[in-house]
Design a protein around this motif. Structure first.
Motif, mmCIF file in Angstrom:
data_model
loop_
_atom_site.group_PDB
_atom_site.id
_atom_site.type_symbol
_atom_site.label_atom_id
_atom_site.label_comp_id
_atom_site.label_asym_id
_atom_site.label_seq_id
_atom_site.Cartn_x
_atom_site.Cartn_y
_atom_site.Cartn_z
ATOM 1 N N ASP A 1 9.256 1.527 -4.212
ATOM 2 C CA ASP A 1 9.538 2.909 -3.612
ATOM 3 C C ASP A 1 10.532 3.569 -4.148
ATOM 4 N N GLY A 2 11.706 3.013 -4.444
ATOM 5 C CA GLY A 2 12.750 3.670 -5.279
ATOM 6 C C GLY A 2 12.441 4.162 -6.516
ATOM 7 N N ASN A 3 11.585 3.449 -7.118
ATOM 8 C CA ASN A 3 10.812 3.892 -8.545
ATOM 9 C C ASN A 3 10.014 5.218 -8.403
ATOM 10 N N GLU A 4 9.611 5.254 -7.297
ATOM 11 C CA GLU A 4 8.611 6.485 -6.990
ATOM 12 C C GLU A 4 9.387 7.611 -6.708
ATOM 13 N N GLY B 1 0.772 3.187 -1.858
ATOM 14 C CA GLY B 1 2.119 2.799 -0.940
ATOM 15 C C GLY B 1 1.696 2.246 0.290
ATOM 16 N N VAL B 2 0.942 2.571 0.860
ATOM 17 C CA VAL B 2 0.441 2.180 2.084
ATOM 18 C C VAL B 2 -0.163 0.469 1.808
ATOM 19 N N ALA B 3 -0.766 0.501 0.795
ATOM 20 C CA ALA B 3 -1.552 -0.804 0.461
ATOM 21 C C ALA B 3 -0.475 -1.875 0.234
ATOM 22 N N VAL C 1 4.348 8.093 2.376
ATOM 23 C CA VAL C 1 3.314 8.555 1.560
ATOM 24 C C VAL C 1 2.869 9.962 1.627
ATOM 25 N N THR C 2 3.016 10.140 2.990
ATOM 26 C CA THR C 2 2.388 11.530 3.417
ATOM 27 C C THR C 2 3.529 12.676 3.075
#
Lengths: 335, 501
Positions: free
Chosen positions: A54-57, A97-99, B67-68
């Motif tokens: 998440d931090g990478n994204e 991300g959700v997955a 994500v949204t």
């Protein structure tokens, strides 16, 4: 260096950081089918990037946000011209991300297979898409007045852009394998290293070809040197990996991606997006920059914010530095 | 099909959807941080159980919020590139700041919190959650500063027909932004409050039914319920106060929006506040609206006294026409609207009812919180089914209130995307019709509208399914039973990777 030039290189650095960091977590996502043999191994893979993906994204969020602030026409032209590829990337990132968060939340094979598929697609599409978008933008597109793309969707698939898509996906796969070899222990580590060595030369080939192509087309002395360093680093990464030095290989892949992004962005400098319709429609560092005041504001924010980001993200990697293996994975506990 | 309409639908759907997640994320992550703080300070087991239970639900929702949110940052460039070019010098700065200062912190420290149980010292681990939750609040602040600039542009000069930033400080301390931020964050806590009350009330009632009054988890639910109810009450008071401030600002800054919110056709002095209309509020019938009114209240809401005049839609239309012209500029990029008369009145039914639903649903949530406090006074447990049912239903109300609030505030500023500031720089405004990307076809936008809506729809089902599943499972769903076989080696809270993937 004036502020627009500084921000051009800041944005280059942000993309470099993004492709380096999220590059390996895309790679890990791609490997969930290739490398893992059962659910526990798949969980090992996902957990190697669990604390950090998440931090990478966010690096791409910051890259895009900084582009909006520093070069609004660059932001507007890139995203509206590349509308459908960017849409696909967004859908992939949403699902991915959700997955990660949801795949372990229900103890059912069907559930996990579904999310694994999302992780797989969500990890292949963004590097392909970003490779296409960034290379296309950096090497020139048929951009007309007001940043309007001429020639429709097909115009986005220029040779360098397609090569860029393959290059970034191939790089991510190798980078991810090396990362898994660096972060895991036991059987899966051995397999990751073997895979990286086996497919590495082939997967890095598009990137090498792209670099040569771009330098032949529009390179200068400096960018040619940078690209050459990158090619050497790529070859060196495979050599060091074969010698069992995973950490060195990982770092050399970092040098490779940095040289790719810098030589790609730099070879047309000060042009940001070259219009192949009419050079007067091209965006340059000068004609696309925000006002000096706005650039000054974000320079201050970045000057204080960026070191902090590097420190606490670095700390994250330190906290989770231990190798993990199937033995560390707790039994499934879901309601 | 018209690009503008599709683009507006796309923006509305993705934004309202994103905003279903955001308030719960903000409210709940701070509430969980408070719970964990209580645990770290007192060491009491039920605080740990609360942290884990609500933390799990928070994470299920957090993922969707993140994500949204990505779509939000990209769609200005994709679908509204003319807007992005026009405002880039101003609007991009808070977005970039949000990324560097807030979003980086949020996503990094959330990862540390999820995976840091047992690996980080307790206090450091707690600090990670505080960092993540406060950063998500800061995120909201930057985004609302950007949005408020569209509602009330400040800190700029006009150069070559475009706004140029002269003071970032003015943008970040825009009174509109501060009012919107406090109002929005209060709304987030209202969501968290009813969320806690609804789920806890259901569990408490279940415990009663099983007549297991000495159930160890009972403390978790009664503490959560009381906490949630207090949060809900305080949040509602804050929502009302900040909403009033925001309303007063809007009467000055966007008088048309407030006139539309009241379906006030003619200027009145003193103006009465409409509670409920039973006529058709859409024009031109707004003349015939019959409604239950409170005399002079609207004057008070607008200016803090009971006699001042409040301008109606028709007078305002005349004023706007004098100031900004009768017709759209003649410009091919405006398509069918080029040179056509400008309609300065926002969609009246949407603004009128949006405003009322916002307030009404918010009030229901507050009522549920008050009722919950009363029914659980001095350690009582609700014994009838109607209360847990009502409490569960009331979870939806602050979500609805938030959504209607946003629909009202965004629809109310039409036909402008950047609303002219009455006391600001002349010429800094933009019509929504001018903002769409010139090179993007209706087909492309429609593709994204359909793709995103379908994906969002599926994910909504999945999120609600998971939330319900974890909510039902209770504490046992997030804390594995202690001592399964190797109890000797395990410390009681040794579920190291309980939050791992």
């Amino acid at each position: 260096m004036d502020l627009p030039t500084l921000w051009f290189w800041v944005i280059t650095a942000l993309w470099t950081g993004y492709f380096f960091l999220e590059g390996f977590d895309f790679g890990v996502g791609m490997l969930t089918r290739l490398l893992a043999r059962d659910n526990t191994e798949r969980r090992v893979l996902v957990n190697t990037i669990g604390p950090v993906w998440d931090g990478n994204e966010v690096w791409v969020i910051v890259a895009i946000g900084a582009t909006f602030a520093a070069f609004p026409p660059w932001y507007a032209t890139m995203l509206s011209a590349e509308y459908l590829p960017v849409l696909l990337i967004l859908l992939a990132l949403i699902g991915r991300g959700v997955a990660f968060e949801y795949r372990g939340k229900v103890d059912s094979d069907r559930w996990r297979h579904g999310w694994d598929l999302v992780i797989l697609l969500g990890s292949w599409i963004p590097p392909l898409g970003w490779g296409l978008v960034i290379t296309g933008v950096a090497t020139g597109l048929p951009i007309g007045k007001d940043g309007v793309l001429e020639g429709g969707l097909g115009a986005l698939f220029t040779w360098p852009a397609v090569l860029g898509a393959l290059a970034l996906a191939g790089f991510s796969l190798v980078h991810g394998s090396v990362f898994v070899a660096l972060k895991t222990d036991g059987e899966i580590r051995r397999r990751a290293r073997a895979l990286a060595l086996r497919v590495g030369p082939l997967c890095l080939l598009p990137m090498a070809v792209l670099m040569v192509l771009v330098q032949v087309r529009q390179g200068g002395l400096v960018t040619i040197v940078i690209a050459a360093v990158g090619l050497l680093a790529g070859a060196g990464a495979l050599v060091r990996l074969a010698a069992g030095r995973e950490g060195q290989a990982f770092a050399l892949l970092g040098v490779l991606i940095a040289s790719v992004v810098v030589s790609l962005f730099g070879s047309d400098f000060p042009t940001i997006i070259a219009s192949t319709v009419d050079p007067s429609y091209s965006l340059t560092v000068a004609n696309a920059a925000s006002s000096p005041y706005t650039l000054g504001v974000i320079t201050w924010v970045a000057a204080f914010g960026t070191p902090a980001v590097l420190v606490y993200q670095g700390w994250t990697y330190w906290v989770f530095r231990r190798r993990i293996s199937a033995a560390h994975i707790p039994p499934v506990h879901v309601p | 099909m018209d690009v503008l309409d599709v683009a507006r639908w796309q923006f509305a759907i993705t934004t309202v959807y994103h905003f279903l997640m955001v308030p719960l994320t903000i409210g709940l992550s701070i509430v969980v941080a408070v719970m964990q703080t209580a645990w770290v300070r007192t060491g009491k087991a039920h605080y740990l159980a609360m942290t884990k239970f609500w933390g799990k639900l928070m994470l299920v929702n957090f993922a969707m919020g993140v994500v949204t949110g990505i779509v939000q940052e990209f769609q200005f460039g994709m679908t509204w590139s003319a807007y992005s070019r026009f405002v880039g010098d101003v609007f991009g700065a808070p977005l970039a700041m949000e990324g560097i200062v807030a979003f980086m912190v949020e996503s990094t420290f959330l990862g540390l919190w999820i995976f840091g149980w047992e690996r980080l010292p307790k206090r450091v681990h707690l600090a990670c959650l505080w960092a993540a939750s406060l950063a998500s609040t800061a995120s909201a602040y930057f985004i609302l500063s950007a949005n408020s600039w569209m509602q009330h542009p400040v800190g700029i000069e006009l150069v070559d027909g475009r706004p140029r930033l002269t003071s970032i400080w003015a943008v970040l301390t825009n009174n509109t932004a501060i009012a919107a931020f406090t109002h929005t964050v209060s709304g987030g806590f209202a969501v968290a409050g009813t969320f806690l009350v609804g789920i806890s009330a259901w569990h408490l009632w279940k415990k009663h039914k099983l007549s297991a009054v000495d159930d160890p988890d009972r403390k978790v639910w009664s503490a959560s319920l009381r906490l949630g109810a207090w949060i809900g009450m305080v949040a509602f008071a804050a929502v009302a106060l900040t909403g009033d401030t925001q309303g007063k600002l809007m009467f000055q800054q966007q008088p048309m929006k407030m006139a539309a919110a009241e379906a006030l056709c003619h200027t009145e002095a003193p103006a009465s506040f409409s509670i409920f209309a039973y006529g058709d509020v859409s024009r031109p019938d707004c003349e015939n609206v019959k409604s239950i009114t409170v005399p002079a209240l609207l004057s008070f809401l607008a200016h803090n006294d009971f006699s001042t005049e409040v301008k109606g839609v028709q007078d305002l239309t005349t004023l706007y026409e004098q100031k900004y012209g009768h017709n759209y500029p003649v410009d091919p990029s405006l398509g069918a609207l080029s040179g056509q008369p400008i309609d300065y009145v926002p969609d009246l039914p949407v603004t009128y009812w949006g405003f009322r639903f916002m307030i009404g649903f918010g009030a229901i949530a507050a009522g549920a919180a008050l009722l919950a406090l009363w029914l659980t006074r001095r350690g009582r447990v609700p014994r009838t089914k109607w209360f847990p049912r009502l409490a569960l239903l009331s979870i939806a109300t602050p979500f609805l209130a938030n959504s209607f609030g946003w629909i009202f505030t965004e629809m109310g500023r039409q036909p402008f995307v950047v609303v002219p500031n009455p006391t600001g720089v002349d010429g800094v405004f933009m019509y929504t019709a001018q903002a769409v990307s010139p090179g993007v076809s209706a087909g492309q936008v429609l593709t994204s509208l359909i793709a995103l809506t379908v994906v969002y729809g599926v994910l909504a089902v999945v999120e609600v399914f998971l939330l319900v599943r974890y909510a039902k499972a209770g504490v046992a769903g997030v804390m594995p039973p202690p001592g399964d076989g190797d109890a000797d080696q395990k410390k009681p809270d040794d579920d190291v990777l309980a939050f791992a993937y």
